[in-house]
Scaffold this motif. Structure first.
Motif, PDB file in Angstrom:
ATOM      1  N   VAL A   1       0.835  -1.204   0.000  1.00 45.80           N
ATOM      2  CA  VAL A   1       0.000   0.000   0.000  1.00 45.80           C
ATOM      3  C   VAL A   1       0.871   1.255   0.000  1.00 45.80           C
ATOM      4  N   ARG A   2       1.903   1.252   0.828  1.00 50.82           N
ATOM      5  CA  ARG A   2       2.786   2.420   0.925  1.00 50.82           C
ATOM      6  C   ARG A   2       3.507   2.679  -0.390  1.00 50.82           C
ATOM      7  N   THR A   3       3.991   1.615  -1.017  1.00 46.84           N
ATOM      8  CA  THR A   3       4.748   1.773  -2.256  1.00 46.84           C
ATOM      9  C   THR A   3       3.846   2.198  -3.408  1.00 46.84           C
ATOM     10  N   ILE A   4       2.693   1.555  -3.519  1.00 43.53           N
ATOM     11  CA  ILE A   4       1.748   1.937  -4.575  1.00 43.53           C
ATOM     12  C   ILE A   4       1.242   3.352  -4.338  1.00 43.53           C
ATOM     13  N   GLY A   5       1.043   3.714  -3.065  1.00 47.77           N
ATOM     14  CA  GLY A   5       0.653   5.080  -2.733  1.00 47.77           C
ATOM     15  C   GLY A   5       1.692   6.089  -3.190  1.00 47.77           C
ATOM     16  N   ALA A   6       2.974   5.719  -3.069  1.00 47.25           N
ATOM     17  CA  ALA A   6       4.048   6.613  -3.517  1.00 47.25           C
ATOM     18  C   ALA A   6       3.997   6.803  -5.034  1.00 47.25           C
ATOM     19  N   VAL A   7       3.679   5.726  -5.762  1.00 48.37           N
ATOM     20  CA  VAL A   7       3.543   5.825  -7.221  1.00 48.37           C
ATOM     21  C   VAL A   7       2.376   6.753  -7.578  1.00 48.37           C
ATOM     22  N   VAL A   8       1.241   6.561  -6.907  1.00 52.12           N
ATOM     23  CA  VAL A   8       0.065   7.403  -7.162  1.00 52.12           C
ATOM     24  C   VAL A   8       0.385   8.864  -6.870  1.00 52.12           C
ATOM     25  N   THR A   9       1.013   9.120  -5.736  1.00 50.07           N
ATOM     26  CA  THR A   9       1.355  10.496  -5.354  1.00 50.07           C
ATOM     27  C   THR A   9       2.262  11.133  -6.386  1.00 50.07           C
ATOM     28  N   TRP A  10       3.287  10.392  -6.823  1.00 44.43           N
ATOM     29  CA  TRP A  10       4.251  10.955  -7.770  1.00 44.43           C
ATOM     30  C   TRP A  10       3.570  11.286  -9.100  1.00 44.43           C
ATOM     31  N   ILE A  11       2.767  10.374  -9.598  1.00 43.79           N
ATOM     32  CA  ILE A  11       2.106  10.605 -10.885  1.00 43.79           C
ATOM     33  C   ILE A  11       1.066  11.719 -10.777  1.00 43.79           C
ATOM     34  N   GLU A  12       0.367  11.777  -9.637  1.00 45.86           N
ATOM     35  CA  GLU A  12      -0.602  12.856  -9.411  1.00 45.86           C
ATOM     36  C   GLU A  12       0.086  14.216  -9.322  1.00 45.86           C
ATOM     37  N   ASP A  13       1.189  14.263  -8.590  1.00 43.00           N
ATOM     38  CA  ASP A  13       1.873  15.538  -8.333  1.00 43.00           C
ATOM     39  C   ASP A  13       2.717  16.009  -9.515  1.00 43.00           C
ATOM     40  N   HIS A  14       3.147  15.077 -10.367  1.00 39.50           N
ATOM     41  CA  HIS A  14       4.060  15.439 -11.461  1.00 39.50           C
ATOM     42  C   HIS A  14       3.579  14.878 -12.807  1.00 39.50           C
TER      43      HIS A  14
END
Length: 237
Positions: A102-115
């Motif tokens: 969950v933490r790792t996939i969340g990091a992917v989502v955050t990065w793609i959302e933010d950038h």
């Protein structure tokens, strides 16, 4: 096209190397800042990059042999930032298998959302000279290789030989995650919320991991701390 940094340097050039490295970094950082603000599909002109960096356009061309080299360097920097964020999240010492996913996939989502603009730019070409693979696919391969090394190391600890399934498993999870999150991020009216998406993709990843583990005779508990699982399997009978 050869990089300016790859040519043999004289003693005088060597003295200027830190200064030139600093300028190159300044140019790349300025380009990324402008790229984040630019509309989708719009190229940021070198003149604008130079102005944002507080340098003359001629200085940019002295530091980079041309637009292609500059763009490769920008993609490489973006990739390095993405990988750093993902590897920070992929910390096996902290959490259960489920929480790590969950933490790792969340990091992917955050990065793609933010950038979104940087994510898009990775698909426009390679990050290395002579490569025919765009930077996004190269990035997926890099993260998959890093994850594969981690999982292979864990498999060795618990006495499971890698028969090649780890390579397929890690690439499948990484590529599936990136493609699914990209589709979701580009949907103006997604059916799932951010939290629902992360849990859904994490469940897919878990089923893949669980399936591979069972084929190797291992029964995993997704809610148990991963460190405890490793200790349990590594302990002598």
């Amino acid at each position: 096209m050869s990089s300016a940094t790859s040519r043999p340097v004289s003693g005088r050039q060597a003295r200027w190397q830190p200064h030139n490295d600093s300028r190159r970094e300044r140019i790349v950082v300025s380009a990324i800042e402008l790229l984040e603000q630019a509309p989708v599909g719009v190229e940021v002109p070198i003149m604008q990059i130079a102005e944002h960096a507080g340098l003359a356009k001629s200085v940019v061309y002295r530091q980079f042999a041309g637009r292609d080299e500059l763009d490769r360097r920008i993609r490489r920097e973006i990739s390095d930032r993405f990988v750093a964020d993902i590897e920070d999240a992929l910390d096996i010492a902290d959490g259960s298998i489920h929480s790590i996913l969950v933490r790792t996939i969340g990091a992917v989502v955050t990065w793609i959302e933010d950038h979104p603009r940087l994510h898009e730019f990775l698909r426009t070409g390679p990050s290395e000279e002579g490569s025919e693979v765009d930077a996004m696919n190269a990035l997926i391969a890099t993260i998959a290789a890093s994850t594969r090394a981690l999982v292979t190391g864990l498999a060795g600890v618990v006495g499971v030989a890698d028969d090649g399934s780890v390579d397929t498993m890690t690439f499948a999870i990484v590529s599936m995650t990136e493609a699914t999150v990209t589709r979701w991020a580009g949907d103006p009216a997604p059916l799932l919320s951010r939290e629902q998406l992360i849990e859904e993709v994490a469940s897919y990843a878990w089923h893949v991991v669980d399936g591979v583990a069972r084929r190797h005779g291992l029964t995993l508990d997704p809610e148990q701390q991963l460190v405890e699982i490793i200790t349990q399997f590594a302990a002598p009978n």
